[in-house]
Write a protein that holds these residues in place. Structure first.
Motif, mmCIF file in Angstrom:
data_model
loop_
_atom_site.group_PDB
_atom_site.id
_atom_site.type_symbol
_atom_site.label_atom_id
_atom_site.label_comp_id
_atom_site.label_asym_id
_atom_site.label_seq_id
_atom_site.Cartn_x
_atom_site.Cartn_y
_atom_site.Cartn_z
ATOM 1 N N GLY A 193 9.649 -2.446 6.066
ATOM 2 C CA GLY A 193 8.605 -1.481 6.423
ATOM 3 C C GLY A 193 9.054 -0.058 6.139
ATOM 4 N N CYS A 194 8.425 0.879 6.835
ATOM 5 C CA CYS A 194 8.689 2.308 6.588
ATOM 6 C C CYS A 194 9.986 2.728 7.278
ATOM 7 N N MET A 195 10.920 3.297 6.502
ATOM 8 C CA MET A 195 12.207 3.672 7.104
ATOM 9 C C MET A 195 12.116 4.917 7.974
ATOM 10 N N ILE A 196 10.997 5.622 7.927
ATOM 11 C CA ILE A 196 10.832 6.776 8.829
ATOM 12 C C ILE A 196 9.583 6.538 9.697
ATOM 13 N N TYR A 197 9.389 5.288 10.103
ATOM 14 C CA TYR A 197 8.143 4.898 10.771
ATOM 15 C C TYR A 197 7.768 5.829 11.929
ATOM 16 N N CYS A 225 0.828 -1.219 0.000
ATOM 17 C CA CYS A 225 0.000 0.000 0.000
ATOM 18 C C CYS A 225 0.857 1.262 0.000
ATOM 19 N N CYS A 226 2.173 1.092 0.196
ATOM 20 C CA CYS A 226 3.053 2.276 0.259
ATOM 21 C C CYS A 226 3.549 2.628 -1.143
ATOM 22 N N GLY A 227 2.644 2.897 -2.024
ATOM 23 C CA GLY A 227 3.006 3.260 -3.382
ATOM 24 C C GLY A 227 1.776 3.734 -4.137
ATOM 25 N N LYS A 274 6.551 3.445 -6.079
ATOM 26 C CA LYS A 274 6.735 3.212 -4.638
ATOM 27 C C LYS A 274 7.082 4.474 -3.884
ATOM 28 N N CYS A 275 6.625 4.530 -2.645
ATOM 29 C CA CYS A 275 7.020 5.619 -1.756
ATOM 30 C C CYS A 275 8.536 5.517 -1.547
ATOM 31 N N PRO A 276 9.246 6.630 -1.555
ATOM 32 C CA PRO A 276 10.699 6.562 -1.401
ATOM 33 C C PRO A 276 11.136 6.000 -0.044
ATOM 34 N N PHE A 277 10.222 5.896 0.902
ATOM 35 C CA PHE A 277 10.619 5.456 2.242
ATOM 36 C C PHE A 277 10.254 4.014 2.555
ATOM 37 N N VAL A 278 9.667 3.313 1.597
ATOM 38 C CA VAL A 278 9.284 1.923 1.898
ATOM 39 C C VAL A 278 10.485 0.992 1.668
ATOM 40 N N THR A 279 10.694 0.068 2.592
ATOM 41 C CA THR A 279 11.788 -0.909 2.491
ATOM 42 C C THR A 279 11.191 -2.300 2.751
ATOM 43 N N LEU A 305 2.567 17.508 -1.696
ATOM 44 C CA LEU A 305 2.235 16.091 -1.878
ATOM 45 C C LEU A 305 3.518 15.269 -1.788
ATOM 46 N N LEU A 306 3.462 14.135 -1.100
ATOM 47 C CA LEU A 306 4.634 13.255 -1.050
ATOM 48 C C LEU A 306 4.846 12.649 -2.444
ATOM 49 N N LYS A 307 6.073 12.823 -2.972
ATOM 50 C CA LYS A 307 6.357 12.375 -4.339
ATOM 51 C C LYS A 307 6.608 10.871 -4.343
ATOM 52 N N ASN A 337 -1.839 9.169 -3.030
ATOM 53 C CA ASN A 337 -1.721 10.614 -2.787
ATOM 54 C C ASN A 337 -1.657 10.886 -1.296
ATOM 55 N N ILE A 338 -0.512 11.300 -0.818
ATOM 56 C CA ILE A 338 -0.371 11.637 0.602
ATOM 57 C C ILE A 338 -0.069 13.130 0.709
ATOM 58 N N PHE A 339 -1.065 13.886 1.185
ATOM 59 C CA PHE A 339 -0.873 15.320 1.393
ATOM 60 C C PHE A 339 -0.152 15.526 2.722
ATOM 61 N N ASP A 355 8.338 8.805 12.345
ATOM 62 C CA ASP A 355 8.030 10.165 11.876
ATOM 63 C C ASP A 355 7.171 10.139 10.620
ATOM 64 N N ARG A 356 6.489 9.024 10.383
ATOM 65 C CA ARG A 356 5.662 8.916 9.169
ATOM 66 C C ARG A 356 4.533 9.950 9.223
ATOM 67 N N PRO A 357 4.050 10.342 8.027
ATOM 68 C CA PRO A 357 3.033 11.409 7.995
ATOM 69 C C PRO A 357 1.715 11.009 8.666
ATOM 70 N N TRP A 358 0.937 12.022 8.937
ATOM 71 C CA TRP A 358 -0.371 11.853 9.591
ATOM 72 C C TRP A 358 -1.244 10.839 8.844
ATOM 73 N N ALA A 359 -1.288 10.964 7.521
ATOM 74 C CA ALA A 359 -2.186 10.100 6.735
ATOM 75 C C ALA A 359 -1.791 8.628 6.887
ATOM 76 N N CYS A 360 -0.476 8.361 6.977
ATOM 77 C CA CYS A 360 -0.011 6.977 7.121
ATOM 78 C C CYS A 360 -0.356 6.442 8.511
ATOM 79 N N ARG A 361 -0.321 7.313 9.505
ATOM 80 C CA ARG A 361 -0.689 6.911 10.867
ATOM 81 C C ARG A 361 -2.164 6.561 10.947
HETATM 82 S S1 SF4 Z 1 4.158 4.574 5.843
HETATM 83 FE FE1 SF4 Z 1 6.192 5.288 5.249
HETATM 84 S S2 SF4 Z 1 6.708 4.073 3.458
HETATM 85 FE FE2 SF4 Z 1 4.492 3.915 3.722
HETATM 86 S S3 SF4 Z 1 3.636 5.553 2.447
HETATM 87 FE FE3 SF4 Z 1 3.875 6.355 4.525
HETATM 88 S S4 SF4 Z 1 5.875 7.341 4.489
HETATM 89 FE FE4 SF4 Z 1 5.809 5.981 2.730
#
Ligand code: SF4
Ligand code: SF4
Length: 280
Positions: free
Chosen positions: A99-103, A35-37, A91-96, A81-83, A40-42, A105-111
């Motif tokens: 999991g999320c490499m900035i878990y 789902c990390c790709g 893919k989101c640049p932070f997905v590995t 917008l997150l590119k 649209n994440i504002f 500090d991940r954005p509000w929408a991801c939380r």
């Molecule tokens: S949780 Fe992390 S890797 Fe997934 S979309 Fe959000 S910022 Fe990207």
């Protein structure tokens, strides 16, 4: 015809704080990371602050590398917008694979996910509620047995601090110029982006201009920073990003809408009146 606010409210089923849902996301689940790709994440200004800090990047570099500036059509609101990547899966640049490499500090929408938030808020009222994201068919997390209430989920995901730190910004976005879709005009859009998102540059502008001669920021700080270059430098560097963000929003309210959120120094105001030949 239904307007965009009504359609937001009508499209989603309202959840209460004690509404229950089943969900769990963990490494090992079939769809992990899928789902990390292509999504649209504002980003709120506080999202950007947390992410650039987690990555130890200056805000300008973070913004250039990881975001796209846009203007929302309905509101003429400048947003970031997150590119996503330009690979096939976007893919989101932070997905590995882990999991999320900035878990943290991940954005509000991801939380929030699998919850979304619908809002019809205006400056004076309106409604806001959580709903379940319409990705049930794609997300195996909904097949897991772990049960949550909405309130438990928001607490577990540390959403409250993000809401609190974004309050002033959200209020700014509810200004009637955005609600009416008139916007602030191209010349002020740059100012909006800088003060909300490019905090390092905003800080630099403040400290490399006569800003502190014109505005009454703090009773004694202004004297200290005016007379001592080292203090000025320390103050500029140590002025906490979060404090700076609060200040930036107040500055925007003053600069965009002429609100009384920042005090002009008496002598600066007198001089301005003199320059303009005003007798008020
Ligand atoms: S949780 Fe992390 S890797 Fe997934 S979309 Fe959000 S910022 Fe990207
Ligand atoms: S699709 Fe659902 S379960 Fe799979 S990784 Fe994303 S949130 Fe987790």
């Amino acid at each position: 015809m239904e307007n965009w606010k009504d359609s937001i409210l009508n499209e989603h089923q309202r959840l209460a704080p004690d509404s229950k849902f089943k969900f769990s996301c963990h490494k090992g689940i079939d769809c992990f990371g899928e789902c990390c790709g292509d999504v649209n994440i504002f980003l709120t200004p506080y999202d950007v602050l947390r992410m650039k800090r987690a990555l130890n990047l200056p805000s300008k570099e973070f913004l250039e590398k990881y975001t796209l500036p846009l203007i929302l059509q309905d509101q003429q609101l400048p947003v970031s917008l997150l590119k996503m990547g330009d690979d096939e899966n976007k893919k989101c640049p932070f997905v590995t694979p882990d999991g999320c490499m900035i878990y943290d500090d991940r954005p509000w929408a991801c939380r929030m996910y699998p919850l979304g938030m619908a809002s019809s808020k205006t400056e004076t009222g309106g409604e806001e509620f959580c709903f379940i994201a319409d990705t049930i068919a794609l997300c195996n997390g909904f097949k897991e047995d772990r049960e949550w209430t909405v309130e438990e989920w928001l607490t577990d995901q540390n959403v409250a601090i993000y809401n609190k730190k974004s309050e002033a910004y959200m209020q700014l976005t509810l200004h009637k110029c955005f609600q009416d879709g008139k916007g602030i005009g191209p010349s002020k859009v740059q100012m909006f982006y800088e003060a909300c998102y490019n905090l390092d540059q905003f800080r630099e502008h403040l400290f490399n201009s006569n800003f502190f001669d014109l505005f009454d920021i703090k009773d004694n700080t202004i004297e200290k920073i005016r007379t001592d270059d080292e203090e000025l430098l320390d103050f500029a560097i140590n002025w906490d990003d979060e404090e700076l963000l609060d200040f930036a929003i107040n500055w925007l309210r003053f600069a965009l809408f002429g609100e009384n959120t920042i005090k002009v120094k008496d002598e600066a105001w007198e001089k301005k009146k003199g320059d303009l030949g005003l007798k008020i």
